[in-house]
Design a protein around this motif. Sequence first.
Motif, short mmCIF file in Angstrom:
data_model
loop_
_atom_site.label_atom_id
_atom_site.label_comp_id
_atom_site.label_asym_id
_atom_site.label_seq_id
_atom_site.Cartn_x
_atom_site.Cartn_y
_atom_site.Cartn_z
N LYS A 1 0.84 -1.21 0.00
CA LYS A 1 0.00 0.00 0.00
C LYS A 1 0.87 1.26 0.00
O LYS A 1 0.60 2.21 -0.73
CB LYS A 1 -0.91 0.02 1.23
CG LYS A 1 -2.07 -0.96 1.16
CD LYS A 1 -2.84 -0.98 2.48
CE LYS A 1 -3.78 -2.17 2.54
NZ LYS A 1 -4.37 -2.35 3.87
N ASN A 2 1.92 1.24 0.84
CA ASN A 2 2.82 2.40 0.88
C ASN A 2 3.50 2.60 -0.46
O ASN A 2 3.68 3.74 -0.92
CB ASN A 2 3.88 2.21 1.98
CG ASN A 2 3.28 2.32 3.37
OD1 ASN A 2 2.24 2.94 3.54
ND2 ASN A 2 3.92 1.74 4.37
N LEU A 3 3.87 1.50 -1.10
CA LEU A 3 4.53 1.58 -2.41
C LEU A 3 3.57 2.18 -3.44
O LEU A 3 3.95 3.05 -4.24
CB LEU A 3 4.98 0.18 -2.84
CG LEU A 3 5.76 0.07 -4.14
CD1 LEU A 3 7.02 0.92 -4.09
CD2 LEU A 3 6.13 -1.39 -4.40
N ALA A 4 2.32 1.73 -3.41
CA ALA A 4 1.32 2.27 -4.35
C ALA A 4 1.16 3.77 -4.16
O ALA A 4 1.00 4.53 -5.13
CB ALA A 4 -0.02 1.56 -4.14
N SER A 5 1.24 4.23 -2.91
CA SER A 5 1.03 5.65 -2.63
C SER A 5 2.19 6.52 -3.14
O SER A 5 2.06 7.73 -3.25
CB SER A 5 0.84 5.88 -1.12
OG SER A 5 2.06 5.68 -0.44
N THR A 6 3.33 5.90 -3.48
CA THR A 6 4.46 6.67 -4.02
C THR A 6 4.35 6.87 -5.52
O THR A 6 5.20 7.52 -6.13
CB THR A 6 5.81 5.95 -3.74
OG1 THR A 6 5.86 4.73 -4.50
CG2 THR A 6 5.99 5.64 -2.26
N GLY A 7 3.32 6.26 -6.15
CA GLY A 7 3.16 6.41 -7.60
C GLY A 7 3.83 5.33 -8.42
O GLY A 7 3.94 5.43 -9.64
N MET A 8 4.29 4.26 -7.76
CA MET A 8 4.89 3.14 -8.50
C MET A 8 3.83 2.43 -9.35
O MET A 8 2.71 2.21 -8.89
CB MET A 8 5.50 2.15 -7.49
CG MET A 8 6.01 0.85 -8.10
SD MET A 8 7.39 1.04 -9.25
CE MET A 8 8.76 1.27 -8.09
N THR A 9 4.19 2.10 -10.58
CA THR A 9 3.32 1.29 -11.42
C THR A 9 3.35 -0.14 -10.87
O THR A 9 4.43 -0.71 -10.71
CB THR A 9 3.82 1.28 -12.88
OG1 THR A 9 4.00 2.64 -13.30
CG2 THR A 9 2.82 0.60 -13.80
N MET A 10 2.17 -0.70 -10.58
CA MET A 10 2.12 -2.03 -9.97
C MET A 10 1.09 -2.89 -10.68
O MET A 10 -0.01 -2.43 -10.98
CB MET A 10 1.74 -1.92 -8.48
CG MET A 10 2.81 -1.25 -7.64
SD MET A 10 2.25 -0.77 -5.97
CE MET A 10 1.81 -2.33 -5.24
N VAL A 11 1.46 -4.14 -10.94
CA VAL A 11 0.52 -5.13 -11.45
C VAL A 11 0.56 -6.29 -10.47
O VAL A 11 1.62 -6.86 -10.22
CB VAL A 11 0.90 -5.63 -12.87
CG1 VAL A 11 -0.22 -6.51 -13.43
CG2 VAL A 11 1.17 -4.46 -13.80
N CYS A 12 -0.59 -6.60 -9.89
CA CYS A 12 -0.61 -7.53 -8.77
C CYS A 12 -1.69 -8.59 -8.96
O CYS A 12 -2.86 -8.26 -9.13
CB CYS A 12 -0.86 -6.73 -7.49
SG CYS A 12 -0.88 -7.74 -6.02
N VAL A 13 -1.27 -9.86 -8.94
CA VAL A 13 -2.22 -10.98 -8.90
C VAL A 13 -2.41 -11.33 -7.43
O VAL A 13 -1.44 -11.59 -6.72
CB VAL A 13 -1.65 -12.19 -9.66
CG1 VAL A 13 -2.51 -13.43 -9.43
CG2 VAL A 13 -1.55 -11.89 -11.15
N THR A 14 -3.65 -11.30 -6.96
CA THR A 14 -3.86 -11.56 -5.53
C THR A 14 -5.25 -12.11 -5.27
O THR A 14 -6.17 -11.95 -6.07
CB THR A 14 -3.66 -10.27 -4.71
OG1 THR A 14 -3.74 -10.58 -3.31
CG2 THR A 14 -4.71 -9.21 -5.03
N PHE B 1 -7.47 -5.65 -0.31
CA PHE B 1 -6.36 -4.89 -0.90
C PHE B 1 -6.77 -4.36 -2.27
O PHE B 1 -6.54 -3.19 -2.60
CB PHE B 1 -5.13 -5.80 -1.02
CG PHE B 1 -3.98 -5.17 -1.76
CD1 PHE B 1 -3.14 -4.26 -1.14
CD2 PHE B 1 -3.74 -5.48 -3.09
CE1 PHE B 1 -2.09 -3.67 -1.82
CE2 PHE B 1 -2.69 -4.90 -3.79
CZ PHE B 1 -1.86 -3.99 -3.15
N ALA B 2 -7.39 -5.23 -3.08
CA ALA B 2 -7.83 -4.82 -4.42
C ALA B 2 -8.80 -3.63 -4.33
O ALA B 2 -8.69 -2.65 -5.07
CB ALA B 2 -8.49 -5.99 -5.14
N ARG B 3 -9.71 -3.73 -3.40
CA ARG B 3 -10.74 -2.69 -3.24
C ARG B 3 -10.13 -1.36 -2.79
O ARG B 3 -10.53 -0.29 -3.24
CB ARG B 3 -11.74 -3.18 -2.18
CG ARG B 3 -13.07 -2.47 -2.18
CD ARG B 3 -13.91 -3.02 -1.03
NE ARG B 3 -14.59 -4.25 -1.39
CZ ARG B 3 -15.91 -4.33 -1.60
NH1 ARG B 3 -16.66 -3.27 -1.50
NH2 ARG B 3 -16.45 -5.48 -1.90
#
Length: 249
Positions: free
Chosen positions: A189-202, A207-209
């Motif tokens: 979540k912290n990484l997403a908040s920095t603007g990193m492009t993320m593709v996540c299978v989960t 988390f998805a929501r």
Amino acid sequence: MSDNKECIIKAVGLKKYYKGGEIKALDGVSLEIDKGEVVVIIGPSGSGKSTFLRSLNLLEIPTDGSIFFDGVDIAAKHVDINKHRQKMGMVFQHFNLFPHMTVLQNMTLAPVKLLKKTPEEAETKALEFLRKVGLYDRAQAYPSQLSGGQKQRIAIVRALCMEPEVMLFDEPTSALDPELVGEVLDVMKNLASTGMTMVCVTHEMGFAREVADRVIFMCDGVIVEQGTPEKIFTAPENPRLRQFLQSIL
């Protein structure tokens, strides 16, 4: 999607067939991912989610189709895939840490070898990341001395030490005990908040929501439905998606 709409990954007609086409793990998947976008892929087991993710950096070689990363078709014959892989961090279900190396050695090996960082530069960066994920005091520990959640947090920051443009996560919490899942999701979540492009299978729907800009639902090797978390979780259109959500929520 992100506001600036700068496409960083574009998959076109991806197919992955096994046994001469009897098994269609991917059956013509096309998807564009923007810079800074967090895309979460959900779906039943065997739907092609992990195959698609692993195709993005050619850990799976597609039977057909193109994958453009930063405008380059990395599935083309002449492309140096290792150069492009360096720009894509990948975190797996299992942590893949070198057991004979300390945490710090695990984190500095690739930046020194591949990015030609000095050991001092690599170490400074690694310790900075360890502090961010609350594991600064474990720098000299060996993987066998860590919990599963700690190992996975190390695996994430080890990938970040390579300064990737994109982070790929393949069910990063599925091998963890339930009480350790939260600490790994917090790092993501912290990484997403920095603007990193993320593709996540989960399988972590919470988390998805909470974190995704877009949720992709895959089934039988194709993308069946996609949209904002709000749309996918509260107003799913496809009967297969509705059935899937009912079975897990």
